[in-house]
Design a protein around this motif. Structure first.
Motif, PDB file in Angstrom:
ATOM      1  N   ASP A 185       0.833  -1.217   0.000  1.00  7.36           N
ATOM      2  CA  ASP A 185       0.000   0.000   0.000  1.00  7.36           C
ATOM      3  C   ASP A 185       0.861   1.257   0.000  1.00  7.36           C
ATOM      4  OD1 ASP A 185       1.026  -0.119   2.556  1.00  7.36           O
ATOM      5  OD2 ASP A 185      -0.907   0.088   3.578  1.00  7.36           O
ATOM      6  N   THR A 186       1.998   1.185  -0.650  1.00  7.53           N
ATOM      7  CA  THR A 186       3.000   2.247  -0.622  1.00  7.53           C
ATOM      8  C   THR A 186       2.980   3.063  -1.916  1.00  7.53           C
ATOM      9  OG1 THR A 186       4.538   0.499  -1.283  1.00  7.53           O
ATOM     10  CG2 THR A 186       4.523   1.135   1.044  1.00  7.53           C
ATOM     11  N   THR A 187       3.943   3.983  -2.030  1.00  8.35           N
ATOM     12  CA  THR A 187       3.949   4.939  -3.145  1.00  8.35           C
ATOM     13  C   THR A 187       4.975   4.606  -4.221  1.00  8.35           C
ATOM     14  OG1 THR A 187       5.546   6.367  -1.996  1.00  8.35           O
ATOM     15  CG2 THR A 187       3.201   6.814  -1.624  1.00  8.35           C
ATOM     16  N   GLU A 188       5.528   3.390  -4.201  1.00  6.05           N
ATOM     17  CA  GLU A 188       6.564   3.078  -5.196  1.00  6.05           C
ATOM     18  C   GLU A 188       6.082   3.292  -6.622  1.00  6.05           C
ATOM     19  OE1 GLU A 188       8.077   1.133  -1.584  1.00  6.05           O
ATOM     20  OE2 GLU A 188       6.249   0.587  -2.651  1.00  6.05           O
ATOM     21  N   ALA A 189       4.815   2.985  -6.888  1.00  2.12           N
ATOM     22  CA  ALA A 189       4.320   3.169  -8.255  1.00  2.12           C
ATOM     23  C   ALA A 189       4.269   4.646  -8.625  1.00  2.12           C
ATOM     24  CB  ALA A 189       2.946   2.528  -8.413  1.00  2.12           C
ATOM     25  N   ILE A 190       3.839   5.492  -7.706  1.00  2.00           N
ATOM     26  CA  ILE A 190       3.819   6.930  -7.994  1.00  2.00           C
ATOM     27  C   ILE A 190       5.221   7.423  -8.319  1.00  2.00           C
ATOM     28  CG2 ILE A 190       3.434   9.243  -7.064  1.00  2.00           C
ATOM     29  CD1 ILE A 190       1.158   8.186  -5.447  1.00  2.00           C
TER      30      ILE A 190
ATOM     31  N   MET B 261      -5.515   5.875  -6.215  1.00  2.00           N
ATOM     32  CA  MET B 261      -4.809   7.016  -5.635  1.00  2.00           C
ATOM     33  C   MET B 261      -3.558   7.360  -6.441  1.00  2.00           C
ATOM     34  SD  MET B 261      -5.281   6.031  -1.596  1.00  2.00           S
ATOM     35  CE  MET B 261      -4.812   7.614  -0.881  1.00  2.00           C
ATOM     36  N   THR B 262      -2.935   6.347  -7.036  1.00  2.00           N
ATOM     37  CA  THR B 262      -1.762   6.580  -7.889  1.00  2.00           C
ATOM     38  C   THR B 262      -2.166   7.306  -9.165  1.00  2.00           C
ATOM     39  OG1 THR B 262      -0.684   4.598  -6.988  1.00  2.00           O
ATOM     40  CG2 THR B 262       0.147   5.442  -9.080  1.00  2.00           C
ATOM     41  N   VAL B 263      -3.250   6.875  -9.777  1.00  2.00           N
ATOM     42  CA  VAL B 263      -3.755   7.557 -10.975  1.00  2.00           C
ATOM     43  C   VAL B 263      -4.172   8.986 -10.635  1.00  2.00           C
ATOM     44  CG1 VAL B 263      -5.606   7.586 -12.698  1.00  2.00           C
ATOM     45  CG2 VAL B 263      -4.465   5.429 -12.123  1.00  2.00           C
TER      46      VAL B 263
END
Length: 358
Positions: A139-144, A181-183
């Protein structure tokens, strides 16, 4: 070719992310703020060496972490393919990053590998799974941290932005809320690159894109979040994400930053208000708040992101991209660029990406 101001904002977003990443290399993941102040003083104002017993031990001030390394791979792929190409990006991960990893945390570029990337490495290298089978519940921000470059590339094409970011996020993270949330972050960044400000009106602009079928969120309210009237038909589903709430967060944070009765002082304490951990729902409100409060002051935005401790690297990458997109590269203090390792190469990458925007 995009106009000069847009190019400046594109370069500001990309370099802002790289700068945020490198600024946190030394003081990364201090959850005890007393220890952070003991090791780095009352205020961190530039690049620092990691301590020998910390996450990025052996690295030097001004270098990038593994997040920066992967962002670099993404930008190179976008430039070579003139847009997002899943096969090319995955091949770069397989051939460039994974041979440098061994599945343990303390390994690879930046001397630390995040859990989601370790999971993908195990699935690809040890289990021989396809890239369609690699997403985990992180549930982290690595994709962002890597898809922000996709948002930049498709800043003028929101439908393609959403499609490409969704596809790439699913390589490492399969939770639909995390993907949404990433999108949403990518959509916010795209509007800032177009020249909008992160303010109380930004979410309404995003919701208009939803209603026009450009962003894949479902929406049930009328304009300005007014309730449906008797007899109104159910709006057609615009896409895969159940709720547009992730698009509302930026303007709520902007409202908090502008409200004289809401005091977060000093601003680095936003990390305490919204939480220091790695999860995306801690990181995004803090980044949006700092980027709204310091929309024309890149230095203040990223340094408050760093000095808040905890997962300050993700906070600074996200804040750096959002703020850099608003100030442009031309208004980022020169010292942050000059002292960043391989800054000439990184600026060239940002420039090449900027010229590719259609």
């Amino acid at each position: 070719m995009p106009n000069e101001n847009l190019q400046d904002r594109v370069k500001g977003a990309i370099m802002g992310a790289f700068i945020g990443d490198a600024l946190a290399l030394g003081p990364h993941w201090y959850y005890n703020l007393d220890e952070l102040r003991r090791d780095y003083g009352d205020w961190i104002d530039g690049y620092t060496d990691p301590r020998p017993d910390r996450y990025h031990a052996g690295m030097k001030a001004g270098q990038l972490s593994q997040a920066g390394f992967i962002l670099n791979l993404m930008i190179r792929s976008l430039i070579k393919c003139n847009g997002y190409d899943k096969t090319d990006f995955c091949q770069r991960m397989d051939e460039t990053l994974f041979p440098m990893l061994d599945g343990t945390p303390v390994c690879g570029p930046g001397k630390y590998t995040s859990q989601s990337i370790r999971e993908v490495w195990r699935q690809r290298i040890q289990q021989k799974l396809t890239w369609e089978q690699t997403g985990s519940h992180a549930d982290t921000t690595e994709a962002i941290e890597r898809t922000l470059a996709i948002a930049v590339r498709y800043a003028l094409q929101p439908d393609q932005l959403a499609s490409a970011i969704t596809e790439n996020t699913l390589l490492t993270q399969s939770d639909e809320t995390v993907v949404a949330m990433t999108v949403a972050y990518g959509a916010v960044l795209s509007l800032l690159i177009q020249g909008h400000t992160l303010d109380t009106e930004l979410s309404n602009k995003l919701l208009k894109l939803v209603k026009n079928g450009k962003l894949p969120f479902h929406i049930v309210t009328r304009d300005n979040l007014q309730n449906p009237r008797p007899g109104d038909p159910d709006p057609p589903r615009a896409g895969r994400f159940a709720s547009p709430d992730a698009l509302l967060t930026p303007s709520y944070m902007a409202a908090a930053a502008a409200d004289p009765e809401i005091h977060i002082e000093p601003a680095w304490k936003v990390s305490i208000v919204y939480g220091m951990p790695c999860a995306i729902y801690h990181q995004l409100p803090a980044a949006y708040y700092l980027a709204a409060r310091f929309h024309n002051d890149f230095e203040s935005a990223v340094l408050h992101a760093i000095n808040g401790g905890g997962q300050n690297q993700a906070r600074a990458i996200l804040t750096g991209a959002l703020t850099g997109a608003q100030t442009g590269l031309s208004n980022i203090p020169w010292r942050f660029i000059h002292e960043l390792e391989q800054s000439t190469i990184l600026v060239k990458l940002a420039t090449d990406l900027a010229t590719a925007i259609e």
